[in-house]
Design a protein around this motif. Sequence first.
Motif, PDB file in Angstrom:
ATOM      1  N   PHE A  18       0.818  -1.291  -0.049  1.00 46.52           N
ATOM      2  CA  PHE A  18      -0.067   0.241   0.148  1.00 46.52           C
ATOM      3  C   PHE A  18       0.870   1.442   0.101  1.00 46.52           C
ATOM      4  CE2 PHE A  18      -2.734   2.609   2.993  1.00 46.52           C
ATOM      5  CZ  PHE A  18      -3.293   3.506   2.047  1.00 46.52           C
ATOM      6  N   ILE A  19       1.628   1.528   0.831  1.00 43.82           N
ATOM      7  CA  ILE A  19       2.471   2.720   1.155  1.00 43.82           C
ATOM      8  C   ILE A  19       3.812   2.586   0.202  1.00 43.82           C
ATOM      9  CG2 ILE A  19       3.696   4.301   2.795  1.00 43.82           C
ATOM     10  CD1 ILE A  19       1.881   2.853   5.119  1.00 43.82           C
ATOM     11  N   ASP A  38      10.041  -7.378  -2.908  1.00 41.87           N
ATOM     12  CA  ASP A  38       8.891  -7.817  -2.456  1.00 41.87           C
ATOM     13  C   ASP A  38       8.550  -9.252  -2.478  1.00 41.87           C
ATOM     14  OD1 ASP A  38       5.758  -7.829  -1.634  1.00 41.87           O
ATOM     15  OD2 ASP A  38       6.106  -5.768  -1.867  1.00 41.87           O
ATOM     16  N   SER A  41       3.793 -11.281  -0.008  1.00 43.46           N
ATOM     17  CA  SER A  41       3.270 -11.932   0.768  1.00 43.46           C
ATOM     18  C   SER A  41       1.771 -11.283   1.168  1.00 43.46           C
ATOM     19  CB  SER A  41       3.745 -12.130   1.941  1.00 43.46           C
ATOM     20  OG  SER A  41       4.402 -10.984   2.475  1.00 43.46           O
ATOM     21  N   ASN A  42       1.735  -9.985   0.885  1.00 48.14           N
ATOM     22  CA  ASN A  42       0.591  -9.219   1.106  1.00 48.14           C
ATOM     23  C   ASN A  42       0.320  -8.208   0.251  1.00 48.14           C
ATOM     24  OD1 ASN A  42      -1.777  -8.523   2.893  1.00 48.14           O
ATOM     25  ND2 ASN A  42      -0.841  -6.553   3.811  1.00 48.14           N
ATOM     26  N   SER A  43       0.539  -8.538  -1.000  1.00 46.18           N
ATOM     27  CA  SER A  43       0.351  -7.590  -2.291  1.00 46.18           C
ATOM     28  C   SER A  43       0.114  -8.590  -3.477  1.00 46.18           C
ATOM     29  CB  SER A  43       1.487  -6.712  -2.378  1.00 46.18           C
ATOM     30  OG  SER A  43       2.777  -7.590  -2.328  1.00 46.18           O
ATOM     31  N   ASP A  65      12.422 -12.573  -0.231  1.00 45.35           N
ATOM     32  CA  ASP A  65      12.143 -12.355   1.071  1.00 45.35           C
ATOM     33  C   ASP A  65      13.101 -11.770   1.673  1.00 45.35           C
ATOM     34  OD1 ASP A  65      12.137 -12.654   3.810  1.00 45.35           O
ATOM     35  OD2 ASP A  65      11.738 -14.603   3.733  1.00 45.35           O
ATOM     36  N   CYS A  66      12.869 -10.415   2.307  1.00 44.46           N
ATOM     37  CA  CYS A  66      14.288  -9.597   2.620  1.00 44.46           C
ATOM     38  C   CYS A  66      14.718  -9.885   4.013  1.00 44.46           C
ATOM     39  CB  CYS A  66      13.858  -8.094   2.752  1.00 44.46           C
ATOM     40  SG  CYS A  66      12.369  -7.511   2.470  1.00 44.46           S
ATOM     41  N   PHE A  88       9.953  -0.933   4.096  1.00 44.36           N
ATOM     42  CA  PHE A  88       8.583  -0.900   4.401  1.00 44.36           C
ATOM     43  C   PHE A  88       8.188  -2.515   4.677  1.00 44.36           C
ATOM     44  CE2 PHE A  88       8.402   2.389   1.114  1.00 44.36           C
ATOM     45  CZ  PHE A  88       7.488   3.293   2.034  1.00 44.36           C
ATOM     46  N   LYS A  92       1.532  -6.667   9.070  1.00 45.88           N
ATOM     47  CA  LYS A  92       1.157  -5.595   9.937  1.00 45.88           C
ATOM     48  C   LYS A  92      -0.193  -5.471  10.482  1.00 45.88           C
ATOM     49  CE  LYS A  92      -1.367  -3.537   5.812  1.00 45.88           C
ATOM     50  NZ  LYS A  92      -1.583  -2.502   5.006  1.00 45.88           N
ATOM     51  N   ASN A 107       9.419 -12.123  10.771  1.00 48.13           N
ATOM     52  CA  ASN A 107       9.654 -11.561   9.415  1.00 48.13           C
ATOM     53  C   ASN A 107       9.812 -10.008   9.858  1.00 48.13           C
ATOM     54  OD1 ASN A 107       9.256 -11.341   6.704  1.00 48.13           O
ATOM     55  ND2 ASN A 107       7.318 -10.163   7.342  1.00 48.13           N
ATOM     56  N   TYR A 157       3.072  -7.090  17.097  1.00 48.03           N
ATOM     57  CA  TYR A 157       3.102  -6.110  15.881  1.00 48.03           C
ATOM     58  C   TYR A 157       3.772  -4.868  16.662  1.00 48.03           C
ATOM     59  CZ  TYR A 157       2.317  -2.534  12.710  1.00 48.03           C
ATOM     60  OH  TYR A 157       2.585  -1.452  11.661  1.00 48.03           O
ATOM     61  N   LYS A 161       7.629  -2.786  16.124  1.00 48.41           N
ATOM     62  CA  LYS A 161       7.949  -1.355  15.852  1.00 48.41           C
ATOM     63  C   LYS A 161       8.778  -0.820  16.868  1.00 48.41           C
ATOM     64  CE  LYS A 161       6.139  -1.283  11.825  1.00 48.41           C
ATOM     65  NZ  LYS A 161       6.671  -1.421  10.780  1.00 48.41           N
TER      66      LYS A 161
HETATM   67  N1  LIG Z   1      -0.730   0.955   6.708  1.00 50.89           N
HETATM   68  C1  LIG Z   1      -0.850   1.350   7.975  1.00 50.89           C
HETATM   69  O1  LIG Z   1      -1.859   1.193   8.703  1.00 50.89           O
HETATM   70  C2  LIG Z   1       0.562   1.379   8.738  1.00 50.89           C
HETATM   71  C3  LIG Z   1       0.649   2.312   9.786  1.00 50.89           C
HETATM   72  C4  LIG Z   1       1.940   2.449  10.594  1.00 50.89           C
HETATM   73  C5  LIG Z   1       2.873   1.618   9.820  1.00 50.89           C
HETATM   74  N2  LIG Z   1       2.755   0.907   8.850  1.00 50.89           N
HETATM   75  C6  LIG Z   1       4.049   0.122   8.492  1.00 50.89           C
HETATM   76  O2  LIG Z   1       4.342   0.514   7.146  1.00 50.89           O
HETATM   77  C7  LIG Z   1       4.882  -0.484   6.336  1.00 50.89           C
HETATM   78  C8  LIG Z   1       4.197  -0.433   5.148  1.00 50.89           C
HETATM   79  O3  LIG Z   1       2.744  -0.864   5.367  1.00 50.89           O
HETATM   80  P1  LIG Z   1       1.542  -1.123   4.425  1.00 50.89           P
HETATM   81  O4  LIG Z   1       0.170  -0.865   4.729  1.00 50.89           O
HETATM   82  O5  LIG Z   1       1.962  -0.511   3.038  1.00 50.89           O
HETATM   83  O6  LIG Z   1       1.752  -2.645   4.269  1.00 50.89           O
HETATM   84  P2  LIG Z   1       1.481  -3.709   3.037  1.00 50.89           P
HETATM   85  O7  LIG Z   1       1.167  -5.030   3.803  1.00 50.89           O
HETATM   86  O8  LIG Z   1       0.516  -3.053   2.011  1.00 50.89           O
HETATM   87  O9  LIG Z   1       3.022  -3.634   2.413  1.00 50.89           O
HETATM   88  C9  LIG Z   1       3.881  -4.352   2.948  1.00 50.89           C
HETATM   89  C10 LIG Z   1       4.770  -5.121   1.915  1.00 50.89           C
HETATM   90  O10 LIG Z   1       5.787  -5.869   2.204  1.00 50.89           O
HETATM   91  C11 LIG Z   1       5.879  -7.173   1.598  1.00 50.89           C
HETATM   92  N3  LIG Z   1       6.513  -8.166   2.567  1.00 50.89           N
HETATM   93  C12 LIG Z   1       6.371  -8.118   3.813  1.00 50.89           C
HETATM   94  N4  LIG Z   1       7.328  -8.955   4.283  1.00 50.89           N
HETATM   95  C13 LIG Z   1       8.166  -9.202   3.426  1.00 50.89           C
HETATM   96  C14 LIG Z   1       9.216  -9.826   3.272  1.00 50.89           C
HETATM   97  N5  LIG Z   1      10.077 -10.345   4.470  1.00 50.89           N
HETATM   98  N6  LIG Z   1      10.213  -9.851   2.097  1.00 50.89           N
HETATM   99  C15 LIG Z   1       9.771  -9.059   1.113  1.00 50.89           C
HETATM  100  N7  LIG Z   1       8.421  -8.547   1.400  1.00 50.89           N
HETATM  101  C16 LIG Z   1       7.750  -8.389   2.065  1.00 50.89           C
HETATM  102  C17 LIG Z   1       4.335  -7.651   1.396  1.00 50.89           C
HETATM  103  O11 LIG Z   1       4.125  -8.277   0.295  1.00 50.89           O
HETATM  104  C18 LIG Z   1       3.558  -6.085   1.132  1.00 50.89           C
HETATM  105  O12 LIG Z   1       3.794  -5.936  -0.385  1.00 50.89           O
HETATM  106  C19 LIG Z   1       4.952  -1.654   7.078  1.00 50.89           C
HETATM  107  O13 LIG Z   1       6.239  -1.793   7.860  1.00 50.89           O
HETATM  108  C20 LIG Z   1       3.685  -1.349   8.409  1.00 50.89           C
HETATM  109  O14 LIG Z   1       4.089  -2.151   9.555  1.00 50.89           O
HETATM  110  C21 LIG Z   1       1.720   0.777   8.311  1.00 50.89           C
END
Ligand SMILES: NC(=O)c1ccc[n+]([C@@H]2O[C@H](COP(=O)([O-])OP(=O)(O)OC[C@H]3O[C@@H](n4cnc5c(N)ncnc54)[C@H](O)[C@@H]3O)[C@@H](O)[C@H]2O)c1
Length: 344
Positions: A18-19, A38, A41-43, A65-66, A88, A92, A107, A157, A161
Amino acid sequence: MNNYSNRPKIVVTGGAGFIGSHTVVELWNVGYEPIIIDNFSNSQPWILDRIKQLTTNDIQCYDLDCANQVAMEDLFSQLGQVIGIIHFAAYKSVSESVAHPEKYYANNMGSLQTIINIKEKFNIPDLVFSSSATVYGVADHLPVTEDCDLKPASSPYGETKQLGEQLIKDQLETGAIILRYFNPIGAHPSGLLGELPSGVPQNLVPFITQTAIGDRDHLQVFGTDYETKDGTCVRDYIHVVDLAKAHVAALSRLLSTRRTDVYNIGTGKGNSVREVIETFEKVSGEQLPVKYVDRRPGDIESIYADCGKAALALHWNATYTLEDALMHAWQWEQSLKIEKSNAA
Ligand SMILES: NC(=O)c1ccc[n+]([C@@H]2O[C@H](COP(=O)([O-])OP(=O)(O)OC[C@H]3O[C@@H](n4cnc5c(N)ncnc54)[C@H](O)[C@@H]3O)[C@@H](O)[C@H]2O)c1
């Protein structure tokens, strides 16, 4: 920085999320070459086509996988000079982290430690890390400033952070910026990018848009007896494009000073759940079926950011309104419906 091959390279872990996806577009727009890592796992991989439509370019993406140090070292040894990493990639979901803490620690901590190791090994000057307002818990004062005490985390979670911030402060005296996001909402104004919640959304805005489009029967509002302006919880809702731009601003800051530091990223305004619902109904013209139920354990009453530090040092301010963010989220939900019916 217009010539593609001369663009400074920024690795964006979780860049299909997302972000991350919005940040990739903003990095491209100002002249960087974003490179996505990426593991989806969630996209969804089709997000890359959307990014291509917005940047008119194929952005390099590695399905990796990072937290896998060996694979990451192998990749970075082939990438050439990378000048920054925006990290990112993390899980989450608060509720999933309570059910499966081991998954979250492995993770979220494993991937961050690997990124720090990579930064050191490949002499990558800058790192920007996604933290969250969750670290403040019930804040000492409002609006919350960065020097407020951090509170014991209420979920694994949240703990990842806090530990993540500590990992960075312990190991990187310079070259890292921690951004504490408030509540990211909205979608790209083009309607091409947005949030893809898996399962039942845990956040208010995707729940609203899924209810409005008919995917959910009704919207539940948890608690109407809080000590707030209308009895419902208050949060600071930040448009995802503004949030993406804060990462670009953080990179610029690191170019001018290597100081490791932490910034709140929000709008500075608190909006109640009722206000969000009413604003959504106004901008969309939809009426939401709402049920008011008891408070949900763990929800804090009110939190919103003091963003003065980011304004001063990053020269960054939120520009989109709540109306904009909700309109863009609604356009995204409608475009997803078309996408799903085309795929069916
Ligand atoms: N969205 C929110 O409300 C929010 C608020 C505060 C902080 N955050 C933080 O911001 C970051 C991004 O959030 P988001 O909302 O975009 O989440 P998201 O789940 O949409 O994006 C995270 C991406 O990371 C990828 N990913 C996860 N683990 C991975 C790994 N080990 N290797 C490679 N890719 C991996 C997923 O496939 C996904 O595409 C996260 O760290 C989250 O904790 C999000």
